[in-house]
Design a protein around this motif. Structure first.
Motif, mmCIF file in Angstrom:
data_model
loop_
_atom_site.group_PDB
_atom_site.id
_atom_site.type_symbol
_atom_site.label_atom_id
_atom_site.label_comp_id
_atom_site.label_asym_id
_atom_site.label_seq_id
_atom_site.Cartn_x
_atom_site.Cartn_y
_atom_site.Cartn_z
ATOM 1 N N LEU A 1 -36.121 31.848 -5.285
ATOM 2 C CA LEU A 1 -35.732 30.510 -5.105
ATOM 3 C C LEU A 1 -37.493 30.441 -5.597
ATOM 4 O O LEU A 1 -38.354 30.042 -5.026
ATOM 5 C CB LEU A 1 -35.335 30.228 -3.616
ATOM 6 C CG LEU A 1 -35.164 28.789 -3.603
ATOM 7 C CD1 LEU A 1 -34.506 28.238 -3.967
ATOM 8 C CD2 LEU A 1 -35.749 28.729 -2.326
ATOM 9 N N GLU B 1 -32.758 25.710 2.044
ATOM 10 C CA GLU B 1 -32.925 25.969 0.791
ATOM 11 C C GLU B 1 -32.158 27.221 0.314
ATOM 12 O O GLU B 1 -31.588 27.795 -0.329
ATOM 13 C CB GLU B 1 -33.937 25.450 -0.005
ATOM 14 C CG GLU B 1 -34.028 24.240 0.151
ATOM 15 C CD GLU B 1 -33.004 23.626 -0.541
ATOM 16 O OE1 GLU B 1 -32.385 23.590 -1.457
ATOM 17 O OE2 GLU B 1 -31.774 22.302 -0.021
ATOM 18 N N LYS C 1 -29.030 28.381 1.442
ATOM 19 C CA LYS C 1 -28.323 27.744 0.253
ATOM 20 C C LYS C 1 -27.689 28.896 -1.262
ATOM 21 O O LYS C 1 -26.955 28.671 -2.078
ATOM 22 C CB LYS C 1 -28.604 26.425 0.573
ATOM 23 C CG LYS C 1 -27.713 25.330 1.386
ATOM 24 C CD LYS C 1 -27.782 23.844 0.790
ATOM 25 C CE LYS C 1 -29.566 23.106 0.647
ATOM 26 N NZ LYS C 1 -29.617 21.388 0.874
ATOM 27 N N HIS C 2 -29.494 29.006 -1.224
ATOM 28 C CA HIS C 2 -30.032 29.741 -3.067
ATOM 29 C C HIS C 2 -29.127 30.957 -2.724
ATOM 30 O O HIS C 2 -28.022 31.140 -3.774
ATOM 31 C CB HIS C 2 -30.966 30.377 -3.172
ATOM 32 C CG HIS C 2 -31.488 31.089 -4.345
ATOM 33 N ND1 HIS C 2 -31.405 30.216 -5.026
ATOM 34 C CD2 HIS C 2 -31.938 31.812 -3.953
ATOM 35 C CE1 HIS C 2 -32.089 31.654 -6.321
ATOM 36 N NE2 HIS C 2 -32.290 32.792 -5.238
ATOM 37 N N SER D 1 -33.450 37.385 -8.075
ATOM 38 C CA SER D 1 -33.274 35.828 -8.172
ATOM 39 C C SER D 1 -34.231 34.942 -7.844
ATOM 40 O O SER D 1 -33.519 34.085 -6.665
ATOM 41 C CB SER D 1 -32.385 35.282 -8.065
ATOM 42 O OG SER D 1 -31.462 36.008 -9.393
ATOM 43 N N ASN E 1 -25.190 30.232 -2.402
ATOM 44 C CA ASN E 1 -24.523 30.127 -4.307
ATOM 45 C C ASN E 1 -24.530 31.465 -5.027
ATOM 46 O O ASN E 1 -23.520 31.884 -5.772
ATOM 47 C CB ASN E 1 -25.416 29.213 -4.433
ATOM 48 C CG ASN E 1 -25.024 27.958 -3.955
ATOM 49 O OD1 ASN E 1 -23.793 27.454 -3.742
ATOM 50 N ND2 ASN E 1 -26.670 27.503 -4.427
#
Length: 526
Positions: free
Chosen positions: A460, A405, A408-409, A458, A412
């Motif tokens: 997660l 995750e 992927k975070h 940012s 993106n």
């Protein structure tokens, strides 16, 4: 023997022989469609009729003539309803046919046969039977009985209905298989005319010319079967095949107007109409239109993309000429085969070839191939290489699913920052790579600083837990003409310089040295 009678016997025997051949052909192709079984019986009935009549004419006693006349009626009265049944099957009006309706169709012929065989006891079929001599050749003559009139009316009625049904079908389906229907119309009309001529007494010698007329019909059938596969695939079967095709088919004339189309084409093109120009159906800018004038010997196959109810669909389009004889082009067919699913599968496979399965950004091989191709054409190129700080700790703390995750975070976040003149992908493990070209490359350091800051700010949110992440960056720039591998190596060394400086920072490779920028640098440009 009278010469006219002899000619009759020869021609009638030939008719019987041809119908035997037709019966054999029908038997060999009885599975072509249901009507071939009926055509087999029809041919047998006519053959029995012809041979019986020929032997009747050849007989010299009235007893022999009566016997062979009875043999005739094993075939003759049944041929008319067989003709009607065959026509019904041929044009697709045979849903009502079953054991009961077959029984009703053949009931009157069966009664005719029975009454003929027992005529001496009631005289319902023939009121009288007598001999008439033609040049010393005896010919049996009859006086019609009451049932003979019923039998004659039924025979004419069934043949007339068959003829009318064929005419209706011919006008309704005029654009399809006109030749086959015309042959059948002749085949049905000929015995009607011959029988009527016999009844009104205008035939040569007052003899029955129906078997001789059937010689013409059988010859026509036989020629058509041999030359055009007549009856082996009847129009109703061809129509069914045409209409049931999943592919959309448009048939054009020589001026590119719609001559025919099937159900699938009607679904694909809601505005398709007979007589409409193909440009009005496909649109003036359709890629197919210029190809129509180039169709000669070989078909043209292309792929076409269409919008259908806001959905994108893909079709394989096959354009072929319709020829009469060897070279005369009389029209064009356009066949649209839906390949949407195959195309999507192909696109998915292509995507898998250049996309990282986990993060759905480009993979290493694809990013490097694009950069390699653009290296020679771009005046300036920059590479940004970075990885997630302490990624092993994230994996150990939150498990591999948490690590996935996190990857992927980050992917993106960074993907949203990349502009058209750049390509971003996963380099391997927790490393990512970004190439910038031309003017974008001039701002590579500012881009790296912006990405570093974006990742830091940012976090997660994973399983109700906040995971804060940072990343270390290495930047390398080059002018046109340099190789790609050394540039990536320089960026990699700059990345390790950032890690040595405590991570969460950006380092720039320049002239063999690595300048580390303070972690708070970020450009307002991005």
């Amino acid at each position: 023997m009278d010469q006219l009678v002899m000619v009759y016997i020869v021609l009638i025997t030939m008719s019987g022989a041809l119908h035997v051949i037709l019966a054999i052909i029908a038997y060999m192709n009885k599975h072509a469609f249901e009507g071939m079984r009926t055509f087999l019986w029809f041919s047998c009935f006519i053959a029995i009729y012809a041979f019986g009549y020929a032997l009747s004419l050849a007989s010299t006693t009235i007893e022999g003539m009566k016997f062979w006349t009875a043999i005739q009626y094993l075939g003759m009265p049944f041929s008319a309803p067989a003709t009607l049944i065959f026509v019904l099957q041929y044009i697709g009006y045979d849903r009502h046919l079953n054991k009961m309706t077959y029984f009703l169709y053949y009931l009157i012929p069966s009664i005719s046969l029975l009454l003929l065989a027992t005529n001496e006891y009631h005289h319902l079929f023939y009121q009288s039977v007598y001999l008439e001599y033609r040049n010393e050749t005896p010919v049996m003559q009859i006086t019609m009985g009451q049932w003979y009139l019923i039998h004659g009316a039924y025979t004419f009625g069934t043949l007339a209905i068959a003829f009318v049904l064929l005419v209706i079908y011919w006008f309704r389906e005029k654009s399809r298989q006109t030749k086959q229907v015309a042959i059948l119309l002749i085949g049905v009309l000929v015995p009607i005319v011959a029988a009527f001529s016999y009844l009104i007494g205008i035939t040569p010698g007052g003899l029955d010319i129906v078997p001789i007329a059937m010689l013409f019909s059988s010859s026509l059938y036989l020629y058509s079967i041999i030359s055009t596969k007549f009856l082996l695939v009847p129009p109703i079967e061809k129509d069914y095949i045409f209409e049931s095709m999943e592919d959309a088919v448009l048939v054009l004339d020589q001026t590119y107007h719609i001559k025919d189309f099937n159900k699938a084409a009607n679904s694909l093109f809601s505005n398709v109409k007979i007589g409409e120009h193909i440009a009005a159906v496909l649109g003036l800018d359709n890629q197919i239109l210029p190809l129509l004038k180039n169709i000669h010997e070989e078909s043209i196959i292309i792929e076409s993309e269409m919008e259908n109810d806001t959905l994108k669909e893909y079709y394989q389009v096959k354009i072929s000429s319709i020829k009469r004889g060897e070279s005369t082009i009389v029209g064009t067919t356009i066949i649209f085969t839906d390949i949407t699913e195959q195309k999507k599968e192909q696109l998915n496979l292509t995507k898998l070839a250049y996309t990282d399965g986990l993060t759905q950004v480009y993979n290493r091989a694809y990013v490097l191939s694009v950069a390699e191709k653009r290296l020679s054409s771009e005046d300036k190129l920059a590479v940004i290489l970075f990885d997630i700080d302490y990624f092993k700790k994230i994996n150990d703390t939150y498990g591999h699913f948490g690590g996935d995750e996190a990857l992927k975070h980050v992917a993106n976040l960074c993907k949203s920052m990349v502009r058209e003149n750049g390509i971003f992908g996963r380099y391997g493990g927790e490393e990512f790579i970004l190439f910038l070209f031309g003017k974008e490359a001039e701002g590579a350091v500012e881009m790296a600083c912006s990405l570093r800051r974006l990742i830091e700010e940012s976090p997660l949110y994973f399983n109700k837990t906040v995971i804060n992440m940072t990343a270390s960056f290495g930047v390398a720039e080059n002018e046109k003409g340099n190789e790609l591998a050394p540039l990536i190596h320089e960026a990699d060394e700059a990345l390790y310089a950032s890690k040595r400086e405590g991570r969460n920072t950006v380092s720039l490779a320049t002239n063999g040295e690595y300048i580390t920028l303070s972690s708070w640098i970020a450009s307002d440009k991005y």
